[in-house]
Design a protein around this motif. Structure first.
Motif, PDB file in Angstrom:
ATOM      1  N   UNK A   1      41.742   9.940  59.150  1.00 43.54           N
ATOM      2  CA  UNK A   1      40.430   9.340  58.924  1.00 43.54           C
ATOM      3  C   UNK A   1      39.615   9.319  60.215  1.00 43.54           C
ATOM      4  N   UNK A   2      40.247   8.894  61.304  1.00 45.12           N
ATOM      5  CA  UNK A   2      39.554   8.839  62.585  1.00 45.12           C
ATOM      6  C   UNK A   2      39.208  10.235  63.086  1.00 45.12           C
ATOM      7  N   UNK A   3      40.100  11.189  62.852  1.00 41.61           N
ATOM      8  CA  UNK A   3      39.837  12.577  63.260  1.00 41.61           C
ATOM      9  C   UNK A   3      38.632  13.147  62.513  1.00 41.61           C
ATOM     10  N   UNK A   4      38.591  12.928  61.204  1.00 41.58           N
ATOM     11  CA  UNK A   4      37.486  13.447  60.399  1.00 41.58           C
ATOM     12  C   UNK A   4      36.164  12.830  60.853  1.00 41.58           C
ATOM     13  N   UNK A   5      36.176  11.530  61.105  1.00 39.11           N
ATOM     14  CA  UNK A   5      34.950  10.851  61.553  1.00 39.11           C
ATOM     15  C   UNK A   5      34.529  11.334  62.937  1.00 39.11           C
ATOM     16  N   UNK A   6      35.495  11.590  63.796  1.00 38.32           N
ATOM     17  CA  UNK A   6      35.162  12.106  65.131  1.00 38.32           C
ATOM     18  C   UNK A   6      34.539  13.491  65.035  1.00 38.32           C
ATOM     19  N   UNK A   7      35.120  14.348  64.186  1.00 36.51           N
ATOM     20  CA  UNK A   7      34.552  15.682  63.994  1.00 36.51           C
ATOM     21  C   UNK A   7      33.157  15.600  63.377  1.00 36.51           C
ATOM     22  N   UNK A   8      32.965  14.649  62.493  1.00 39.15           N
ATOM     23  CA  UNK A   8      31.648  14.470  61.885  1.00 39.15           C
ATOM     24  C   UNK A   8      30.613  14.071  62.936  1.00 39.15           C
ATOM     25  N   UNK A   9      31.056  13.294  63.941  1.00 42.11           N
ATOM     26  CA  UNK A   9      30.126  12.905  65.004  1.00 42.11           C
ATOM     27  C   UNK A   9      29.719  14.101  65.855  1.00 42.11           C
ATOM     28  N   UNK A  10      30.555  15.143  65.878  1.00 43.57           N
ATOM     29  CA  UNK A  10      30.242  16.348  66.650  1.00 43.57           C
ATOM     30  C   UNK A  10      29.458  17.369  65.843  1.00 43.57           C
ATOM     31  N   UNK A  11      29.502  17.251  64.519  1.00 36.28           N
ATOM     32  CA  UNK A  11      28.891  18.254  63.653  1.00 36.28           C
ATOM     33  C   UNK A  11      27.761  17.650  62.839  1.00 36.28           C
ATOM     34  N   UNK A  12      26.556  18.017  63.176  1.00 37.96           N
ATOM     35  CA  UNK A  12      25.372  17.607  62.427  1.00 37.96           C
ATOM     36  C   UNK A  12      24.738  18.787  61.707  1.00 37.96           C
ATOM     37  N   UNK A  13      24.745  19.922  62.370  1.00 44.60           N
ATOM     38  CA  UNK A  13      24.081  21.113  61.837  1.00 44.60           C
ATOM     39  C   UNK A  13      25.025  22.311  61.935  1.00 44.60           C
ATOM     40  N   UNK A  14      24.691  23.415  61.284  1.00 40.23           N
ATOM     41  CA  UNK A  14      25.500  24.637  61.405  1.00 40.23           C
ATOM     42  C   UNK A  14      25.611  25.132  62.847  1.00 40.23           C
ATOM     43  N   UNK A  15      24.633  24.813  63.695  1.00 37.92           N
ATOM     44  CA  UNK A  15      24.702  25.238  65.093  1.00 37.92           C
ATOM     45  C   UNK A  15      25.872  24.575  65.815  1.00 37.92           C
ATOM     46  N   UNK A  16      26.190  23.340  65.426  1.00 33.90           N
ATOM     47  CA  UNK A  16      27.336  22.656  66.021  1.00 33.90           C
ATOM     48  C   UNK A  16      28.639  23.334  65.609  1.00 33.90           C
TER      49      UNK A  16
END
Length: 436
Positions: free
Chosen positions: A323-338
């Motif tokens: 859960x924490x890993x997914x949320x951390x990755x979500x914080x790094x990924x906002x757009x396809x450029x990320x």
């Protein structure tokens, strides 16, 4: 005489089914594991708070095969029931030496267990006997890791013991199976390491609990096995992070920055060496070099389902690593450029064909999740500190724009050298050496 013989047969039969009776009774008992003191049944259903999310409902229901009681008997899955009987017949014909009674639970466990064992055996040793298309085989593989589609691991252990008493072939098959479920991006050199770890599994097909003192404790089912192998240990900096916080409100101060923005301020992304979801760390290097290490992940059509079911498993057992890993990755990924930034560094291997789809997976999964506030807290703190340093932002931006390739560096050196020579020539013209 006849009555005595019948009693002997019944007594012998009862002994043969002790493992099934034990498994049946164990499902209703409360269990306590050393990691996070888990209590409750080993085979829970997906919590309503997760299942009620409309866009994720399909990720919790099997599309090809039902394993266990939760989805047993569904009309849409009836076709694969024929395969179960076929696989069970092949299994018994070749390997089984015992008979099973007609109880509904025993029959279901036997058919489901034989299906899994025979499916894996055919998948990796005799693909010509698989009797299904590669597309269906991929869907079956996905179904085997749904929370509500699990079978007690003890059943699989018992059935594999009929096939190979030394357990060498089943261990190799499980190695290949888990290796396929979570393949790594090329160039990370992690595939060989994970394969080596699986080959060192004990002969009993049990796994070590990295947090507790029970080294021979078996996994409850396949999904838990996968969770322990790729989420073992505590999250890096988790415990020290709890001690370093002066107050609980501090954990909410850290901003979330997408990967492209972090790259622009000079933070480099690199794949972690262990490949564990818990292995996320920040490292300061020479001069202004800063690196963020993240475990690599392959993204395909089954990734969303796998992550959601691992999250659902954690929700039932008071855990939060995936859960924490997914949320951390979500914080790094906002757009396809990320996604493109992480993909270019070997952290993500996107086989979906579109970075938009990859970004959408993390955004959808994390939109209803609450991570452990202390997870990766030192990493978040380090990122936040780097983000606040304005001068380093300018230097990093200047280096990225003007030194993004060897040719720009060579051009800069040549231009600098030309300017220095021009300055020396001008000086000599203004102040000739003969005048001194």
């Amino acid at each position: 005489m006849s009555a005595t013989a019948n009693n002997d047969v019944h007594s012998s039969s009862s002994k043969n089914y002790q493992w099934l009776i034990k498994i049946k009774n164990a499902e209703t008992e409360e269990t306590t594991h050393d990691d996070n003191q888990r209590k409750g049944p080993d085979f829970p259903k997906v919590p309503p708070t997760l299942r009620d999310i409309q866009q994720n409902r399909d990720c919790y229901d099997p599309s090809m095969v039902s394993i266990g009681p939760y989805h047993h008997g569904k009309t849409a899955l009836e076709e694969m029931e024929k395969f179960k009987e076929t696989y069970a017949l092949d299994f018994v014909k070749d390997y089984a030496r015992k008979n099973f009674n007609d109880e509904q639970l025993a029959k279901m466990m036997f058919l489901d267990g034989c299906f899994i064992v025979q499916f894996l055996f055919c998948l990796y040793t005799k693909p010509e006997n698989l009797k299904m298309s590669s597309h269906d085989a991929a869907l079956v593989t996905k179904d085997l890791f749904l929370l509500e589609n699990q079978l007690p691991y003890e059943v699989l252990t018992k059935l594999t013991s009929f096939r190979n008493p030394d357990h060498k072939t089943p261990t190799k098959i499980l190695t290949d199976f888990y290796d396929q479920v979570r393949a790594f991006p090329a160039g990370t050199e992690l595939k060989e390491k994970i394969t080596k770890n699986f080959r060192e599994l004990p002969k009993s097909l049990t796994i070590r609990n990295p947090q507790g003192p029970a080294p021979g404790q078996p996994a409850a089912h396949l999904l838990e096995h996968l969770h322990k192998q790729f989420c073992s240990g505590t999250i890096v900096s988790e415990n020290s992070g709890k001690n370093s916080c002066k107050n609980n409100s501090q954990i909410n101060w850290y901003r979330y920055c997408p990967a492209e923005e972090l790259r622009n301020i000079g933070i480099h992304f690199k794949p972690s060496k262990t490949g564990l979801f818990t292995d996320v760390h920040f490292k300061r290097g020479w001069l202004i070099t800063r690196s963020l290490y993240i475990p690599p992940l392959r993204i395909d059509s089954s990734t969303k389902s796998l992550l959601l079911n691992l999250v659902a498993y954690e929700a039932c057992h008071n855990k939060s690593r995936v859960t924490s890993y997914v949320c951390f990755m979500d914080s790094l990924i906002d757009t396809p450029r990320d996604v493109q930034v992480l993909r270019s560094k070997g952290i993500l291997l996107n086989t979906l064909g579109s970075d938009d789809q990859a970004a959408e997976i993390f955004n959808q999964i994390a939109s209803h999740l609450k991570p452990d506030p202390y997870a990766y807290i030192q990493v978040k703190s380090s990122i936040d500190k780097e983000h606040r340093k304005v001068l380093k932002k300018w230097v990093a931006m200047w280096l990225r724009v003007y030194f993004n390739s060897p040719w720009t560096f060579i051009a800069f050196v040549a231009a600098t050298f030309t300017i220095i020579l021009t300055a020396i020539q001008t000086y000599i013209a203004l102040f000739p050496l003969n005048d001194r």
